[in-house]
Design a protein around this motif. Structure first.
Motif, PDB file in Angstrom:
ATOM      1  N   PRO A  84       0.820  -1.228   0.000  1.00  0.00           N
ATOM      2  CA  PRO A  84       0.000   0.000   0.000  1.00  0.00           C
ATOM      3  C   PRO A  84       0.849   1.271   0.000  1.00  0.00           C
ATOM      4  N   CYS A  85       1.971   1.243   0.731  1.00  0.00           N
ATOM      5  CA  CYS A  85       2.849   2.430   0.753  1.00  0.00           C
ATOM      6  C   CYS A  85       3.439   2.699  -0.631  1.00  0.00           C
ATOM      7  N   LEU A  86       3.848   1.626  -1.327  1.00  0.00           N
ATOM      8  CA  LEU A  86       4.478   1.808  -2.628  1.00  0.00           C
ATOM      9  C   LEU A  86       3.464   2.043  -3.746  1.00  0.00           C
ATOM     10  N   VAL A  87       2.191   1.851  -3.460  1.00  0.00           N
ATOM     11  CA  VAL A  87       1.155   2.182  -4.448  1.00  0.00           C
ATOM     12  C   VAL A  87       0.724   3.643  -4.289  1.00  0.00           C
ATOM     13  N   LEU A  88       0.596   4.114  -3.052  1.00  0.00           N
ATOM     14  CA  LEU A  88       0.013   5.438  -2.806  1.00  0.00           C
ATOM     15  C   LEU A  88       1.051   6.556  -2.745  1.00  0.00           C
ATOM     16  N   LEU A  89       2.148   6.328  -1.992  1.00  0.00           N
ATOM     17  CA  LEU A  89       3.122   7.412  -1.808  1.00  0.00           C
ATOM     18  C   LEU A  89       3.789   7.846  -3.118  1.00  0.00           C
ATOM     19  N   PRO A  90       4.219   6.919  -4.004  1.00  0.00           N
ATOM     20  CA  PRO A  90       4.800   7.383  -5.278  1.00  0.00           C
ATOM     21  C   PRO A  90       3.797   8.161  -6.123  1.00  0.00           C
ATOM     22  N   LEU A  91       2.507   7.802  -6.036  1.00  0.00           N
ATOM     23  CA  LEU A  91       1.489   8.568  -6.787  1.00  0.00           C
ATOM     24  C   LEU A  91       1.416   9.996  -6.265  1.00  0.00           C
ATOM     25  N   ALA A  92       1.441  10.142  -4.938  1.00  0.00           N
ATOM     26  CA  ALA A  92       1.414  11.492  -4.362  1.00  0.00           C
ATOM     27  C   ALA A  92       2.653  12.278  -4.774  1.00  0.00           C
ATOM     28  N   LEU A  93       3.822  11.612  -4.755  1.00  0.00           N
ATOM     29  CA  LEU A  93       5.053  12.284  -5.179  1.00  0.00           C
ATOM     30  C   LEU A  93       4.979  12.694  -6.647  1.00  0.00           C
ATOM     31  N   ALA A  94       4.460  11.788  -7.484  1.00  0.00           N
ATOM     32  CA  ALA A  94       4.374  12.086  -8.920  1.00  0.00           C
ATOM     33  C   ALA A  94       3.478  13.284  -9.177  1.00  0.00           C
ATOM     34  N   VAL A  95       2.369  13.380  -8.446  1.00  0.00           N
ATOM     35  CA  VAL A  95       1.470  14.527  -8.610  1.00  0.00           C
ATOM     36  C   VAL A  95       2.186  15.819  -8.190  1.00  0.00           C
ATOM     37  N   LEU A  96       2.982  15.730  -7.117  1.00  0.00           N
ATOM     38  CA  LEU A  96       3.686  16.925  -6.638  1.00  0.00           C
ATOM     39  C   LEU A  96       4.762  17.378  -7.620  1.00  0.00           C
ATOM     40  N   VAL A  97       5.574  16.434  -8.107  1.00  0.00           N
ATOM     41  CA  VAL A  97       6.698  16.830  -8.967  1.00  0.00           C
ATOM     42  C   VAL A  97       6.257  17.061 -10.403  1.00  0.00           C
ATOM     43  N   GLN A  98       4.983  16.736 -10.715  1.00  0.00           N
ATOM     44  CA  GLN A  98       4.491  17.000 -12.069  1.00  0.00           C
ATOM     45  C   GLN A  98       4.272  18.485 -12.301  1.00  0.00           C
ATOM     46  N   ALA A  99       4.123  19.221 -11.208  1.00  0.00           N
ATOM     47  CA  ALA A  99       3.900  20.661 -11.332  1.00  0.00           C
ATOM     48  C   ALA A  99       5.102  21.335 -11.993  1.00  0.00           C
ATOM     49  N   LYS A 100       4.815  22.247 -12.901  1.00  0.00           N
ATOM     50  CA  LYS A 100       5.870  22.938 -13.638  1.00  0.00           C
ATOM     51  C   LYS A 100       6.235  24.227 -12.905  1.00  0.00           C
ATOM     52  N   ILE A 101       7.107  24.077 -11.910  1.00  0.00           N
ATOM     53  CA  ILE A 101       7.572  25.235 -11.141  1.00  0.00           C
ATOM     54  C   ILE A 101       9.093  25.234 -11.140  1.00  0.00           C
ATOM     55  N   PRO A 102       9.723  26.386 -10.953  1.00  0.00           N
ATOM     56  CA  PRO A 102      11.196  26.452 -10.980  1.00  0.00           C
ATOM     57  C   PRO A 102      11.824  25.546  -9.917  1.00  0.00           C
ATOM     58  N   GLY A 103      12.841  24.797 -10.319  1.00  0.00           N
ATOM     59  CA  GLY A 103      13.577  23.963  -9.380  1.00  0.00           C
ATOM     60  C   GLY A 103      12.982  22.593  -9.129  1.00  0.00           C
ATOM     61  N   ILE A 104      11.849  22.266  -9.792  1.00  0.00           N
ATOM     62  CA  ILE A 104      11.200  20.982  -9.529  1.00  0.00           C
ATOM     63  C   ILE A 104      12.062  19.816 -10.036  1.00  0.00           C
ATOM     64  N   GLY A 105      12.918  20.111 -11.030  1.00  0.00           N
ATOM     65  CA  GLY A 105      13.808  19.061 -11.551  1.00  0.00           C
ATOM     66  C   GLY A 105      14.745  18.530 -10.479  1.00  0.00           C
ATOM     67  N   PHE A 106      15.156  19.411  -9.553  1.00  0.00           N
ATOM     68  CA  PHE A 106      16.038  18.969  -8.458  1.00  0.00           C
ATOM     69  C   PHE A 106      15.344  17.921  -7.596  1.00  0.00           C
ATOM     70  N   PHE A 107      14.061  18.181  -7.272  1.00  0.00           N
ATOM     71  CA  PHE A 107      13.334  17.246  -6.415  1.00  0.00           C
ATOM     72  C   PHE A 107      13.078  15.926  -7.135  1.00  0.00           C
ATOM     73  N   ARG A 108      12.831  15.981  -8.443  1.00  0.00           N
ATOM     74  CA  ARG A 108      12.670  14.734  -9.204  1.00  0.00           C
ATOM     75  C   ARG A 108      13.945  13.889  -9.121  1.00  0.00           C
ATOM     76  N   SER A 109      15.079  14.552  -9.301  1.00  0.00           N
ATOM     77  CA  SER A 109      16.359  13.830  -9.234  1.00  0.00           C
ATOM     78  C   SER A 109      16.613  13.308  -7.819  1.00  0.00           C
ATOM     79  N   ALA A 110      16.276  14.130  -6.817  1.00  0.00           N
ATOM     80  CA  ALA A 110      16.513  13.725  -5.424  1.00  0.00           C
ATOM     81  C   ALA A 110      15.688  12.502  -5.057  1.00  0.00           C
ATOM     82  N   PHE A 111      14.419  12.493  -5.500  1.00  0.00           N
ATOM     83  CA  PHE A 111      13.559  11.352  -5.184  1.00  0.00           C
ATOM     84  C   PHE A 111      14.014  10.089  -5.910  1.00  0.00           C
ATOM     85  N   TYR A 112      14.652  10.254  -7.074  1.00  0.00           N
ATOM     86  CA  TYR A 112      15.053   9.081  -7.849  1.00  0.00           C
ATOM     87  C   TYR A 112      16.432   8.562  -7.451  1.00  0.00           C
TER      88      TYR A 112
END
Length: 297
Positions: A84-112
């Protein structure tokens, strides 16, 4: 060679010629080891000697072995908590990092980043974080939250929880990429139409995003369930070769490794436990497939 119609004649065996290398690899590295494991599970073979046929004795022994049931319970508990954690939490992260705001690429790299890190390195880092004089216990004691160090690595239940945390932490970025691909296929016009109708971000998430990525959620659930049942490295790194105090945090892969290795390793019994693990994995995979079909219907 040409046929009467002027088209070149194709020999019937040519497609099989192209398939032969792939079929040979599958047979050599997947099919043959599986068949050999099934055969070994019906013998009393050990590492340094061949075995004789014992029928289903190894399976009867497994069902009467308390260690087997402890390992099975830990594996199933691992699956029930981690999936359940690996089904829900990555979806929440994906929704957050999908936003097109300055510096979001850093967080995508950090999470990966944990995904590309070695499992051994990740385990050693978390061992340093969670040990009695590690970072977490030091912070807790400095803040006077605990009087004694929390036994993250010296208590079987806490060790299992710690291994689950490591597995979830390492898998977040991996499955986040799956969801980013699925979210890319969700039409923006659906969100725009819902926003015009007055739906807020939370309502749009549950009414539009979740239904659109549901097939991906089922896929992630199936993949993470299979991975959870195969977990070994996290418990080995955090709990040592014994699998925690008294082996209380052992999972099925850990038990297979323990009984099958060494000069007195019981290859036949380890193979029987491996087949039982395969059947358990198959049950959860078929369950995921059934849920997927129900969703399509």
């Amino acid at each position: 060679m040409e046929t009467g119609t002027g088209l070149p004649h194709r020999r019937w065996w040519i497609p099989y010629l192209f398939l032969a290398p792939g079929l040979a690899m599958v047979t050599l590295f997947s099919l043959w080891p599986f068949v050999n494991t099934v055969v070994l599970s019906l013998t009393d073979a050990q590492i340094l000697r061949g075995g004789s046929f014992v029928g289903l004795d190894n399976y009867r022994r497994a069902f009467a072995d308390p260690d087997f049931w402890v390992a099975t319970g830990n594996s199933v508990l691992y699956l029930l908590v981690v999936v359940p954690c690996l089904v829900l939490l990555p979806l929440a992260l994906a929704v957050l990092v999908q936003a097109k705001i300055p510096g979001i690429g850093f967080f995508r790299s950090a999470f990966y980043t944990p995904v590309i890190a070695s499992a051994v390195v990740v385990g050693l880092i978390w061992q340093w974080v969670l040990r009695s004089d590690g970072l977490v216990n030091t912070v807790f004691q400095r803040l006077h939250l605990v009087s004694e160090p929390v036994p993250f690595l010296t208590d079987s239940a806490m060790l299992l929880v710690s291994a689950m945390i490591v597995t979830v932490w390492k898998g977040l970025g991996y499955y986040m990429v799956f969801y980013l691909a699925a979210l890319g296929n969700v039409s923006a016009t659906l969100h725009e139409a819902a926003a015009i109708d007055g739906a807020g971000p939370v309502r749009r998430f549950f009414s539009i995003t979740v239904p659109q990525v549901k097939p991906m959620m089922l896929l992630v659930g199936t993949l993470s369930a299979i991975s959870a049942l195969r977990v070994f490295t996290e418990i080995y790194i955090l709990g040592g070769e014994s699998g925690g105090p008294g082996g209380g945090a052992r999972t099925l892969p850990f038990l297979i490794r323990q009984v099958g290795l060494g000069f007195s390793g019981e290859t036949g019994y380890a193979s029987a436990v491996s087949i039982l693990l395969f059947l358990l994995t198959l049950v959860f995979s078929l369950l995921g497939r059934r849920l997927s079909k129900g969703d399509e219907g």
